[in-house]
Design a protein around this motif. Structure first.
Motif, PDB file in Angstrom:
ATOM      1  N   ALA A 130       0.853  -1.179   0.000  1.00  0.00           N
ATOM      2  CA  ALA A 130       0.000   0.000   0.000  1.00  0.00           C
ATOM      3  C   ALA A 130       0.890   1.229   0.000  1.00  0.00           C
ATOM      4  CB  ALA A 130      -0.923   0.014   1.223  1.00  0.00           C
ATOM      5  N   PRO A 131       0.429   2.332  -0.570  1.00  0.00           N
ATOM      6  CA  PRO A 131       1.234   3.551  -0.593  1.00  0.00           C
ATOM      7  C   PRO A 131       1.298   4.175   0.798  1.00  0.00           C
ATOM      8  CG  PRO A 131      -0.956   4.018  -1.412  1.00  0.00           C
ATOM      9  CD  PRO A 131      -0.887   2.529  -1.217  1.00  0.00           C
ATOM     10  N   ASP A 132       2.231   5.099   0.985  1.00  0.00           N
ATOM     11  CA  ASP A 132       2.270   5.839   2.244  1.00  0.00           C
ATOM     12  C   ASP A 132       1.065   6.784   2.287  1.00  0.00           C
ATOM     13  OD1 ASP A 132       3.192   8.855   1.662  1.00  0.00           O
ATOM     14  OD2 ASP A 132       4.238   7.521   0.293  1.00  0.00           O
ATOM     15  N   PRO A 133       0.649   7.226   3.479  1.00  0.00           N
ATOM     16  CA  PRO A 133      -0.581   8.024   3.599  1.00  0.00           C
ATOM     17  C   PRO A 133      -0.554   9.338   2.829  1.00  0.00           C
ATOM     18  CG  PRO A 133       0.066   7.164   5.736  1.00  0.00           C
ATOM     19  CD  PRO A 133       1.197   6.872   4.799  1.00  0.00           C
ATOM     20  N   VAL A 134       0.597   9.979   2.744  1.00  0.00           N
ATOM     21  CA  VAL A 134       0.664  11.247   2.018  1.00  0.00           C
ATOM     22  C   VAL A 134       0.433  11.018   0.527  1.00  0.00           C
ATOM     23  CG1 VAL A 134       2.114  13.228   1.426  1.00  0.00           C
ATOM     24  CG2 VAL A 134       2.179  12.279   3.746  1.00  0.00           C
ATOM     25  N   THR A 135       1.053   9.994  -0.022  1.00  0.00           N
ATOM     26  CA  THR A 135       0.827   9.651  -1.425  1.00  0.00           C
ATOM     27  C   THR A 135      -0.643   9.316  -1.666  1.00  0.00           C
ATOM     28  OG1 THR A 135       3.085   8.833  -1.700  1.00  0.00           O
ATOM     29  CG2 THR A 135       1.442   8.044  -3.269  1.00  0.00           C
TER      30      THR A 135
ATOM     31  N   ALA B 166       1.778  16.438   7.177  1.00  0.00           N
ATOM     32  CA  ALA B 166       2.075  16.242   5.761  1.00  0.00           C
ATOM     33  C   ALA B 166       0.817  15.856   4.987  1.00  0.00           C
ATOM     34  CB  ALA B 166       3.150  15.174   5.596  1.00  0.00           C
ATOM     35  N   MET B 167      -0.032  15.039   5.594  1.00  0.00           N
ATOM     36  CA  MET B 167      -1.292  14.667   4.948  1.00  0.00           C
ATOM     37  C   MET B 167      -2.188  15.892   4.777  1.00  0.00           C
ATOM     38  SD  MET B 167      -1.998  11.050   6.932  1.00  0.00           S
ATOM     39  CE  MET B 167      -3.544  10.639   6.087  1.00  0.00           C
ATOM     40  N   LEU B 168      -2.255  16.728   5.808  1.00  0.00           N
ATOM     41  CA  LEU B 168      -3.070  17.942   5.724  1.00  0.00           C
ATOM     42  C   LEU B 168      -2.526  18.871   4.642  1.00  0.00           C
ATOM     43  CD1 LEU B 168      -3.652  18.536   9.526  1.00  0.00           C
ATOM     44  CD2 LEU B 168      -5.426  18.038   7.838  1.00  0.00           C
ATOM     45  N   ALA B 169      -1.213  19.004   4.566  1.00  0.00           N
ATOM     46  CA  ALA B 169      -0.614  19.849   3.533  1.00  0.00           C
ATOM     47  C   ALA B 169      -0.923  19.326   2.135  1.00  0.00           C
ATOM     48  CB  ALA B 169       0.893  19.937   3.751  1.00  0.00           C
ATOM     49  N   ALA B 170      -1.084  17.998   2.013  1.00  0.00           N
ATOM     50  CA  ALA B 170      -1.384  17.376   0.714  1.00  0.00           C
ATOM     51  C   ALA B 170      -2.854  17.467   0.350  1.00  0.00           C
ATOM     52  CB  ALA B 170      -0.938  15.922   0.725  1.00  0.00           C
ATOM     53  N   GLY B 171      -3.702  17.891   1.304  1.00  0.00           N
ATOM     54  CA  GLY B 171      -5.115  18.055   0.998  1.00  0.00           C
ATOM     55  C   GLY B 171      -6.070  17.201   1.792  1.00  0.00           C
TER      56      GLY B 171
ATOM     57  N   VAL C  65      -3.267  10.454  -0.050  1.00  0.00           N
ATOM     58  CA  VAL C  65      -4.023  11.709  -0.068  1.00  0.00           C
ATOM     59  C   VAL C  65      -3.834  12.416  -1.404  1.00  0.00           C
ATOM     60  CG1 VAL C  65      -4.206  14.021   0.944  1.00  0.00           C
ATOM     61  CG2 VAL C  65      -4.006  12.029   2.433  1.00  0.00           C
ATOM     62  N   GLU C  66      -2.603  12.485  -1.871  1.00  0.00           N
ATOM     63  CA  GLU C  66      -2.318  13.151  -3.143  1.00  0.00           C
ATOM     64  C   GLU C  66      -3.069  12.493  -4.297  1.00  0.00           C
ATOM     65  OE1 GLU C  66       2.230  14.694  -2.075  1.00  0.00           O
ATOM     66  OE2 GLU C  66       1.917  12.806  -3.176  1.00  0.00           O
ATOM     67  N   LEU C  67      -3.145  11.166  -4.285  1.00  0.00           N
ATOM     68  CA  LEU C  67      -3.864  10.457  -5.343  1.00  0.00           C
ATOM     69  C   LEU C  67      -5.353  10.776  -5.318  1.00  0.00           C
ATOM     70  CD1 LEU C  67      -2.120   6.975  -5.161  1.00  0.00           C
ATOM     71  CD2 LEU C  67      -2.169   8.473  -7.166  1.00  0.00           C
ATOM     72  N   VAL C  68      -5.936  10.797  -4.134  1.00  0.00           N
ATOM     73  CA  VAL C  68      -7.370  11.086  -4.021  1.00  0.00           C
ATOM     74  C   VAL C  68      -7.662  12.512  -4.461  1.00  0.00           C
ATOM     75  CG1 VAL C  68      -9.304  11.313  -2.415  1.00  0.00           C
ATOM     76  CG2 VAL C  68      -7.737   9.373  -2.213  1.00  0.00           C
ATOM     77  N   VAL C  69      -6.865  13.459  -4.000  1.00  0.00           N
ATOM     78  CA  VAL C  69      -7.065  14.856  -4.393  1.00  0.00           C
ATOM     79  C   VAL C  69      -6.854  15.024  -5.888  1.00  0.00           C
ATOM     80  CG1 VAL C  69      -6.180  17.212  -4.116  1.00  0.00           C
ATOM     81  CG2 VAL C  69      -6.463  15.753  -2.110  1.00  0.00           C
ATOM     82  N   GLY C  70      -5.833  14.354  -6.424  1.00  0.00           N
ATOM     83  CA  GLY C  70      -5.576  14.426  -7.855  1.00  0.00           C
ATOM     84  C   GLY C  70      -6.713  13.878  -8.692  1.00  0.00           C
ATOM     85  N   ALA C  71      -7.464  12.919  -8.117  1.00  0.00           N
ATOM     86  CA  ALA C  71      -8.616  12.339  -8.807  1.00  0.00           C
ATOM     87  C   ALA C  71      -9.902  13.116  -8.521  1.00  0.00           C
ATOM     88  CB  ALA C  71      -8.790  10.876  -8.403  1.00  0.00           C
ATOM     89  N   GLY C  72      -9.761  14.307  -7.944  1.00  0.00           N
ATOM     90  CA  GLY C  72     -10.926  15.144  -7.685  1.00  0.00           C
ATOM     91  C   GLY C  72     -11.723  14.749  -6.471  1.00  0.00           C
ATOM     92  N   GLY C  73     -11.151  13.896  -5.613  1.00  0.00           N
ATOM     93  CA  GLY C  73     -11.898  13.379  -4.480  1.00  0.00           C
ATOM     94  C   GLY C  73     -11.651  14.109  -3.174  1.00  0.00           C
TER      95      GLY C  73
END
Length: 286
Positions: free
Chosen positions: A176-181, A211-216, A183-191
């Motif tokens: 599984a990816p790290d939590p920050v990645t 770091a997760m909060l900074a990523a969205g 978050v970035e994937l979900v935000v990048g997918a408009g989620g």
């Protein structure tokens, strides 16, 4: 994308179907939500959106609002982190590639664990596959169901507490990816990313949360039966300080867990905030 309020009443934003580790098809999950008085429900199967169409049709036919969602697997060191991802674009290339990789890892892991378990218990891979439905990725819950069917354990709880426990000899870690990645994937997918049941035995380190909060990262699922009072209070304080979204949900799995639809719910105001943030897909109104 803007949405006009089309609902009032209880909302449960964390339910699972047989497309992952629940025991009921998506339509039956929505029917269970309706029986328990819910007006809005999300399907959040692990690392897949394959149940959305069936769930949306069932929910809207019952007069409910359907929220497309997914529970994306992530990992910080030894700890599994689950990220509820609402209103993502299911065809987003990066997110789809990641969920494909996670599901492939889940299948590989299940096969290795099954082989290890078969050395000590009378169980075969076919017994495990028999516990799945078409389209579902074989995982630990299906191994647990096979152990129950073979009379080796009484229920999933016993299986996960013993044979399938992460500290046991049969366990294999899931990619599984790290939590920050994540978050970035979900935000990048408009989620809209919300950490599922984040207040268990140990909180994520402050540096990871920041770091997760900074990523969205949009918020936390704070009303959940697995959360503990002290860490929940700490995250509630953080959510208030940062004006984050706070949700409550059942994490319903049909017969797979004792959780009941609507045992925890999310306010209309918080649901509206999710709708306002989501850009990847839209809620489905009746």
């Amino acid at each position: 994308m803007p949405h006009v309020r089309r609902f009032t009443g209880p909302s449960d934003l964390h339910l699972h179907s047989s497309h992952s580790d629940g025991t009921e098809p998506p339509a039956e999950v929505m029917a269970a939500a309706h029986r328990h008085g819910l007006h809005t429900a999300a399907l959040t199967d692990h690392d897949t959106t394959s149940g959305w169409a069936e769930a949306a049709e069932a929910a809207t036919s019952l007069g409910m609002t359907f929220v497309p969602g997914m529970e994306l697997s992530a990992r910080h060191r030894w700890r599994s982190v689950h990220l509820l991802a609402y209103l993502v674009d299911p065809d987003h290339e990066g997110l789809r590639a990641m969920t494909d990789r996670i599901r492939s890892s889940r299948l590989d892991r299940a096969q290795i664990m099954a082989e290890r378990i078969s050395h000590d218990y009378d169980i075969a891979w076919d017994d495990i596959v028999a516990q799945t439905t078409d389209g579902a990725t074989v995982g630990r819950p299906h191994i647990a169901d096979a152990l129950v069917a073979r009379g080796i354990v009484a229920d999933r709880t016993e299986a996960f507490a013993g044979i399938l426990h992460p500290s046991g000899d049969y366990y294999v870690a899931l990619y599984a990816p790290d939590p920050v990645t994540a978050v970035e994937l979900v935000v990048g997918a408009g989620g809209v990313p919300i950490v599922a049941h984040p207040a268990g035995r140990a909180l994520l380190p402050e540096s990871v949360l920041e770091a997760m909060l900074a990523a969205g990262l949009a918020g936390f699922e704070l009303a959940h039966r697995e959360n503990l009072p002290e860490p929940t209070a700490l995250l509630a304080e953080l959510a208030a300080e940062r004006d984050l979204i706070v949700t409550g949900s059942s994490d319903y799995h049909g017969l797979g867990k004792p959780n009941v639809p609507g045992e925890n719910t999310t306010t209309d105001a918080m649901v509206e905030r999710i709708f306002a943030l989501g850009r990847g897909t839209a809620p489905v109104f009746p």
